[in-house]
Motif scaffolding. Structure first.
Motif, mmCIF file in Angstrom:
data_model
loop_
_atom_site.group_PDB
_atom_site.id
_atom_site.type_symbol
_atom_site.label_atom_id
_atom_site.label_comp_id
_atom_site.label_asym_id
_atom_site.label_seq_id
_atom_site.Cartn_x
_atom_site.Cartn_y
_atom_site.Cartn_z
ATOM 1 N N UNK A 94 1.108 -1.139 0.024
ATOM 2 C CA UNK A 94 0.287 0.375 0.213
ATOM 3 C C UNK A 94 0.606 0.966 -0.155
ATOM 4 N N UNK A 95 0.704 1.771 -1.233
ATOM 5 C CA UNK A 95 2.154 3.132 -1.082
ATOM 6 C C UNK A 95 1.616 4.788 -0.204
ATOM 7 N N UNK A 96 1.280 4.442 0.507
ATOM 8 C CA UNK A 96 0.066 5.285 1.543
ATOM 9 C C UNK A 96 0.640 5.164 2.574
ATOM 10 N N UNK A 97 0.731 3.611 3.311
ATOM 11 C CA UNK A 97 0.644 3.393 4.742
ATOM 12 C C UNK A 97 2.416 2.131 4.571
ATOM 13 N N UNK A 98 2.954 1.848 3.590
ATOM 14 C CA UNK A 98 3.780 1.120 3.285
ATOM 15 C C UNK A 98 3.523 -0.246 3.951
ATOM 16 N N UNK A 99 2.120 -0.078 4.573
ATOM 17 C CA UNK A 99 1.878 -1.627 4.428
ATOM 18 C C UNK A 99 1.580 -2.883 3.870
ATOM 19 N N UNK A 100 1.825 -3.975 4.121
ATOM 20 C CA UNK A 100 2.280 -5.105 3.260
ATOM 21 C C UNK A 100 0.697 -5.308 2.490
ATOM 22 N N UNK A 101 -0.036 -5.899 1.799
ATOM 23 C CA UNK A 101 -1.284 -6.461 1.925
ATOM 24 C C UNK A 101 -0.673 -7.712 1.113
ATOM 25 N N UNK A 102 -1.610 -9.296 1.652
ATOM 26 C CA UNK A 102 -0.742 -10.132 1.174
ATOM 27 C C UNK A 102 -1.955 -11.246 0.299
ATOM 28 N N UNK A 103 -1.765 -11.843 -0.349
ATOM 29 C CA UNK A 103 -2.990 -12.365 -0.731
ATOM 30 C C UNK A 103 -2.966 -14.601 0.150
ATOM 31 N N UNK A 104 -3.917 -15.134 0.819
ATOM 32 C CA UNK A 104 -3.955 -15.900 1.851
ATOM 33 C C UNK A 104 -4.738 -17.142 1.243
ATOM 34 N N UNK A 105 -4.303 -18.404 0.650
ATOM 35 C CA UNK A 105 -5.262 -19.355 0.634
ATOM 36 C C UNK A 105 -5.727 -19.807 0.946
ATOM 37 N N UNK A 106 -7.040 -20.640 1.032
ATOM 38 C CA UNK A 106 -7.652 -20.215 -0.652
ATOM 39 C C UNK A 106 -8.203 -19.074 -0.477
ATOM 40 N N UNK A 107 -8.799 -17.952 0.255
ATOM 41 C CA UNK A 107 -9.239 -16.957 -0.458
ATOM 42 C C UNK A 107 -9.218 -15.592 1.046
ATOM 43 N N UNK A 108 -8.256 -15.678 0.650
ATOM 44 C CA UNK A 108 -8.101 -14.125 2.289
ATOM 45 C C UNK A 108 -7.374 -13.289 1.609
ATOM 46 N N UNK A 109 -7.629 -12.158 1.954
ATOM 47 C CA UNK A 109 -6.730 -11.149 1.743
ATOM 48 C C UNK A 109 -6.423 -10.037 3.025
ATOM 49 N N UNK A 110 -5.272 -9.678 3.513
ATOM 50 C CA UNK A 110 -4.480 -8.985 4.633
ATOM 51 C C UNK A 110 -4.084 -8.610 4.217
ATOM 52 N N UNK A 111 -3.603 -8.026 5.323
ATOM 53 C CA UNK A 111 -2.426 -6.981 5.827
ATOM 54 C C UNK A 111 -1.786 -6.260 6.936
ATOM 55 N N UNK A 147 -5.285 2.573 -5.073
ATOM 56 C CA UNK A 147 -6.281 2.481 -4.593
ATOM 57 C C UNK A 147 -6.900 1.202 -4.815
ATOM 58 N N UNK A 148 -6.781 0.458 -6.308
ATOM 59 C CA UNK A 148 -6.670 -0.727 -6.389
ATOM 60 C C UNK A 148 -6.400 -1.954 -6.742
ATOM 61 N N UNK A 149 -6.729 -3.345 -6.311
ATOM 62 C CA UNK A 149 -6.605 -4.892 -6.206
ATOM 63 C C UNK A 149 -6.317 -5.425 -7.450
ATOM 64 N N UNK A 150 -6.109 -5.895 -8.151
ATOM 65 C CA UNK A 150 -5.785 -7.263 -8.921
ATOM 66 C C UNK A 150 -5.459 -8.538 -8.097
ATOM 67 N N UNK A 151 -5.947 -9.255 -7.621
ATOM 68 C CA UNK A 151 -6.159 -10.607 -7.097
ATOM 69 C C UNK A 151 -6.488 -11.653 -7.732
ATOM 70 N N UNK A 152 -5.269 -12.668 -8.068
ATOM 71 C CA UNK A 152 -5.878 -13.702 -9.749
ATOM 72 C C UNK A 152 -5.815 -15.210 -7.858
ATOM 73 N N UNK A 160 -9.277 -10.960 -10.374
ATOM 74 C CA UNK A 160 -10.566 -10.290 -9.924
ATOM 75 C C UNK A 160 -10.017 -8.790 -9.088
ATOM 76 N N UNK A 161 -11.206 -7.660 -9.382
ATOM 77 C CA UNK A 161 -10.300 -6.324 -9.608
ATOM 78 C C UNK A 161 -11.647 -5.894 -7.959
ATOM 79 N N UNK A 162 -11.319 -5.284 -7.482
ATOM 80 C CA UNK A 162 -11.151 -4.517 -6.119
ATOM 81 C C UNK A 162 -10.891 -2.929 -5.996
ATOM 82 N N UNK A 163 -11.929 -2.220 -4.943
ATOM 83 C CA UNK A 163 -10.627 -1.265 -4.754
ATOM 84 C C UNK A 163 -10.001 -1.771 -3.234
ATOM 85 N N UNK A 164 -9.465 -0.954 -2.378
ATOM 86 C CA UNK A 164 -8.449 -1.317 -1.576
ATOM 87 C C UNK A 164 -9.450 -2.000 -0.259
ATOM 88 N N UNK A 165 -10.738 -1.291 0.053
ATOM 89 C CA UNK A 165 -11.833 -1.987 1.108
ATOM 90 C C UNK A 165 -12.390 -3.129 0.768
#
Length: 262
Positions: A94-111, A147-152, A160-165
């Motif tokens: 996340x360029x605003x906070x420098x938090x890391x955003x990760x995808x976790x199998x099977x279906x989670x997106x976390x910070x 502020x946009x996320x692609x996750x595959x 999928x295309x999500x916003x950061x929320x």
């Protein structure tokens, strides 16, 4: 005779510096070309996600057994945290906070929060379509337009295309644009060139799309390299490199592809 001797010496010097790759196709289209590659062992178990740091002087790496590490361009690994029991597969920033955003199998997106020195992980949203997909779930993630996320996912090369929320904007079937693609192992978006790099570990290939995912620009086979299970990708435009991590328990390696026109 002298010119042939000179060319032979030049070729041998290139080989001594790294693995030389001859590029036969699409050399005049101004798109990136793989010239040669390097590799080294890195101590991150099953390296499944890579991202260039915000400072652009090291790589963030994450393994699918929960290891989070900083990796220098000289392959030195600094382990930051071990999120045991977390099947982390892809990583972005996340360029605003420098938090890391990760995808976790099977279906989670976390910070993973910078404020905790990258020791605390919090869920943001879930990809409902991937419920119960187990080992065929989310594998790659990248931010774009800040502020946009692609996750595959592995399954059917779905993206999928999500916003950061976590609000869903659109769902893509990459096979409709690139018929040969089989899965998504990782993603990396190039903000400056508006390009999306997609790694397919099953085919040992990289697919390059425009940022809107309406056109396949080029396909790169990794069959001439020693990359056998490519699971993570990061773009380093300033240094002309693409970094590829292998998902291996034994002898995990990080590869650097030297690119022309990146």
């Amino acid at each position: 005779m002298k010119i042939y001797l000179f060319l032979l010496i030049t070729f041998l010097v290139q080989c001594s510096m790294g693995h030389y790759l001859e590029t036969r196709a699409n050399t005049n289209d101004n798109l990136p070309v793989i010239e040669k590659y390097y590799n080294s062992r890195v101590n991150v178990t099953e390296l499944s996600g890579l991202k260039l740091s915000a400072t652009k002087d090291f790589l963030w790496g994450i393994g699918d057994e929960g290891q989070l590490a900083q990796i220098s361009f000289r392959y030195k690994v600094t382990l930051m945290e071990n999120f045991k029991g977390v099947d982390s597969e892809g990583i972005t920033i996340d360029p605003k906070t420098e938090d890391l955003i990760v995808c976790i199998e099977p279906n989670r997106v976390s910070r993973i929060t910078k404020s905790s020195n990258y020791t605390v992980i919090k869920d943001i949203f879930t990809v409902k379509d991937a419920n119960g997909w187990k080992k065929f779930g989310l594998e790659g993630i990248t931010l774009f337009n800040k502020t946009q996320i692609y996750v595959g996912a592995q399954k059917d090369a779905l993206l999928w295309h999500y916003d950061i929320k976590g609000n869903l904007i659109k769902k893509y079937q990459l096979k409709n644009v690139a018929s040969k693609i089989t899965e998504i192992a990782d993603l990396s978006y190039d903000e400056e060139k508006n390009r999306l790099w997609v790694l397919d570990s099953e085919l040992r290939s990289i697919f390059l799309f425009n940022g809107e995912i309406t056109k396949l620009l080029k396909t790169y086979s990794l069959n001439e390299t020693q990359i056998y299970n490519p699971e993570s990708i990061a773009i380093d435009r300033e240094n002309g490199n693409i970094w590829i991590g292998e998902d291996r328990k034994d002898n995990p390696k990080l590869f650097r592809l030297k690119m022309r026109n990146l």
